[in-house]
Design a protein around this motif. Structure first.
Motif, PDB file in Angstrom:
ATOM      1  N   TYR A   1      -5.090   9.661   0.645  1.00 21.24           N
ATOM      2  CA  TYR A   1      -5.584   8.600  -0.222  1.00 21.24           C
ATOM      3  C   TYR A   1      -4.671   7.375  -0.084  1.00 21.24           C
ATOM      4  CZ  TYR A   1      -7.955  12.559  -2.475  1.00 21.24           C
ATOM      5  OH  TYR A   1      -8.709  13.675  -2.732  1.00 21.24           O
TER       6      TYR A   1
ATOM      7  N   SER B   1       0.839  -1.202   0.000  1.00 24.76           N
ATOM      8  CA  SER B   1       0.000   0.000   0.000  1.00 24.76           C
ATOM      9  C   SER B   1       0.868   1.244   0.000  1.00 24.76           C
ATOM     10  CB  SER B   1      -0.897   0.043   1.243  1.00 24.76           C
ATOM     11  OG  SER B   1      -1.797  -1.024   1.256  1.00 24.76           O
TER      12      SER B   1
ATOM     13  N   VAL C   1      -3.648   5.525 -10.755  1.00 26.77           N
ATOM     14  CA  VAL C   1      -4.874   5.876 -10.044  1.00 26.77           C
ATOM     15  C   VAL C   1      -4.967   7.398 -10.032  1.00 26.77           C
ATOM     16  CG1 VAL C   1      -6.137   5.720  -7.870  1.00 26.77           C
ATOM     17  CG2 VAL C   1      -4.656   3.837  -8.588  1.00 26.77           C
TER      18      VAL C   1
ATOM     19  N   PHE D   1      -3.184  -3.561  -9.599  1.00 26.76           N
ATOM     20  CA  PHE D   1      -4.044  -2.679  -8.805  1.00 26.76           C
ATOM     21  C   PHE D   1      -5.115  -3.502  -8.103  1.00 26.76           C
ATOM     22  CE2 PHE D   1      -8.085  -0.334  -8.638  1.00 26.76           C
ATOM     23  CZ  PHE D   1      -7.733   0.673  -7.757  1.00 26.76           C
ATOM     24  N   VAL D   2      -5.364  -3.193  -6.828  1.00 30.03           N
ATOM     25  CA  VAL D   2      -6.415  -3.866  -6.054  1.00 30.03           C
ATOM     26  C   VAL D   2      -7.533  -2.889  -5.716  1.00 30.03           C
ATOM     27  CG1 VAL D   2      -6.947  -5.079  -3.896  1.00 30.03           C
ATOM     28  CG2 VAL D   2      -4.820  -5.572  -5.107  1.00 30.03           C
ATOM     29  N   SER D   3      -7.195  -1.746  -5.085  1.00 34.21           N
ATOM     30  CA  SER D   3      -8.228  -0.774  -4.695  1.00 34.21           C
ATOM     31  C   SER D   3      -7.582   0.562  -4.367  1.00 34.21           C
ATOM     32  CB  SER D   3      -9.011  -1.274  -3.475  1.00 34.21           C
ATOM     33  OG  SER D   3      -8.152  -1.353  -2.340  1.00 34.21           O
ATOM     34  N   ALA D   4      -8.439   1.593  -4.286  1.00 32.80           N
ATOM     35  CA  ALA D   4      -7.989   2.930  -3.885  1.00 32.80           C
ATOM     36  C   ALA D   4      -9.099   3.578  -3.073  1.00 32.80           C
ATOM     37  CB  ALA D   4      -7.662   3.783  -5.102  1.00 32.80           C
ATOM     38  N   THR D   5      -8.721   4.322  -2.053  1.00 34.13           N
ATOM     39  CA  THR D   5      -9.710   5.033  -1.237  1.00 34.13           C
ATOM     40  C   THR D   5     -10.013   6.388  -1.858  1.00 34.13           C
ATOM     41  OG1 THR D   5      -8.014   6.071   0.145  1.00 34.13           O
ATOM     42  CG2 THR D   5      -8.860   3.916   0.872  1.00 34.13           C
TER      43      THR D   5
ATOM     44  N   VAL E   1      -3.566   3.659  -1.921  1.00 34.39           N
ATOM     45  CA  VAL E   1      -3.578   2.777  -3.094  1.00 34.39           C
ATOM     46  C   VAL E   1      -3.091   1.409  -2.637  1.00 34.39           C
ATOM     47  CG1 VAL E   1      -2.601   2.337  -5.373  1.00 34.39           C
ATOM     48  CG2 VAL E   1      -3.100   4.682  -4.659  1.00 34.39           C
ATOM     49  N   ASN E   2      -3.855   0.383  -2.939  1.00 34.97           N
ATOM     50  CA  ASN E   2      -3.497  -0.995  -2.589  1.00 34.97           C
ATOM     51  C   ASN E   2      -3.212  -1.776  -3.865  1.00 34.97           C
ATOM     52  OD1 ASN E   2      -4.122  -0.797   0.328  1.00 34.97           O
ATOM     53  ND2 ASN E   2      -6.170  -0.401  -0.449  1.00 34.97           N
TER      54      ASN E   2
ATOM     55  N   THR F   1      -9.834   6.548  -9.337  1.00 33.99           N
ATOM     56  CA  THR F   1     -10.169   5.689 -10.472  1.00 33.99           C
ATOM     57  C   THR F   1      -8.875   5.163 -11.094  1.00 33.99           C
ATOM     58  OG1 THR F   1     -10.251   7.590 -11.966  1.00 33.99           O
ATOM     59  CG2 THR F   1     -12.334   6.862 -10.984  1.00 33.99           C
ATOM     60  N   TYR F   2      -8.898   3.901 -11.468  1.00 34.21           N
ATOM     61  CA  TYR F   2      -7.706   3.232 -11.989  1.00 34.21           C
ATOM     62  C   TYR F   2      -7.782   3.097 -13.499  1.00 34.21           C
ATOM     63  CZ  TYR F   2      -4.387  -0.476 -13.035  1.00 34.21           C
ATOM     64  OH  TYR F   2      -3.361  -1.218 -13.582  1.00 34.21           O
TER      65      TYR F   2
END
Length: 189
Positions: free
Chosen positions: A65, A5, A49, A33-37, A67-68, A41-42
């Motif tokens: 923010y 992260s 992101v 890419f897994v997720s973002a708070t 990024v995972n 947007t990826y």
């Protein structure tokens, strides 16, 4: 092969309010890419992101923010994650609009060994054991050595697969070398 992260935050040091603020974070090549708070947007095309912040007042900061991502199993050495902030408002100090974090990725190989043999046997007779090593990854393993130590008092007779016996340690050793992720050695006897 594990999760990683990064956190990103942009600030406006003024002297004016900023408009059209966009924060971006570019993942290292090969990272998944897994997720973002925070509504990031990826884009798979750029492996980036993006957060469309809009306006950012003089002296204000964006939320932090996150990024995972997942590190590729084949990664090793230094990798760099880069973040950037841009705005439609002119920036008198553009040198601090970018930042980066460098991470050293080390290979990891989960090696295991399985040994089988008779649960009951007769004294004074021959006995055999089989040994096999497996690499569950996520990385390829280098310099793999498999060894099997005989019980005290047992006399070595032979070993398959190029095993080398040492009377000093009463052990048989197989120098396997490289063992790919998901691979197993031959079954040594």
């Amino acid at each position: 092969g594990t999760a990683i992260s990064w956190t990103v935050q942009a600030s406006n040091a003024g002297p004016s309010d900023a408009t059209g603020v966009v924060v971006s974070d570019t993942l290292p090549t090969g990272f998944t890419f897994v997720s973002a708070t925070g509504g990031g947007t990826y884009s798979a095309t750029t492996n980036t992101v993006t957060w469309n912040v809009g306006g950012l007042a003089d002296g204000a900061s964006t939320p932090v923010y996150t990024v995972n991502a997942t590190i590729p199993a084949t990664a090793s050495g230094s990798v760099t994650n880069r973040a950037r902030v841009a705005a439609t408002t002119a920036d008198p100090t553009a040198a601090n609009d970018r930042d980066a974090v460098t991470t050293t990725v080390v290979a990891a190989a989960d090696l295991s060994v399985t040994k089988t043999g008779a649960a009951v046997d007769t004294a004074g007779t021959a006995i055999s054991w089989t040994v096999q090593a497996t690499n569950a990854g996520p990385s390829d393993a280098a310099g793999v050595v498999v060894s099997d130590t005989l019980p005290t008092g047992f006399t070595f007779v032979s070993a398959t697969g190029g095993g080398v016996y040492s009377a000093t340690t009463n052990a048989v050793t197989w120098s396997v070398g490289a063992l790919a992720n998901g691979a197993s050695t031959a079954t040594f006897t």
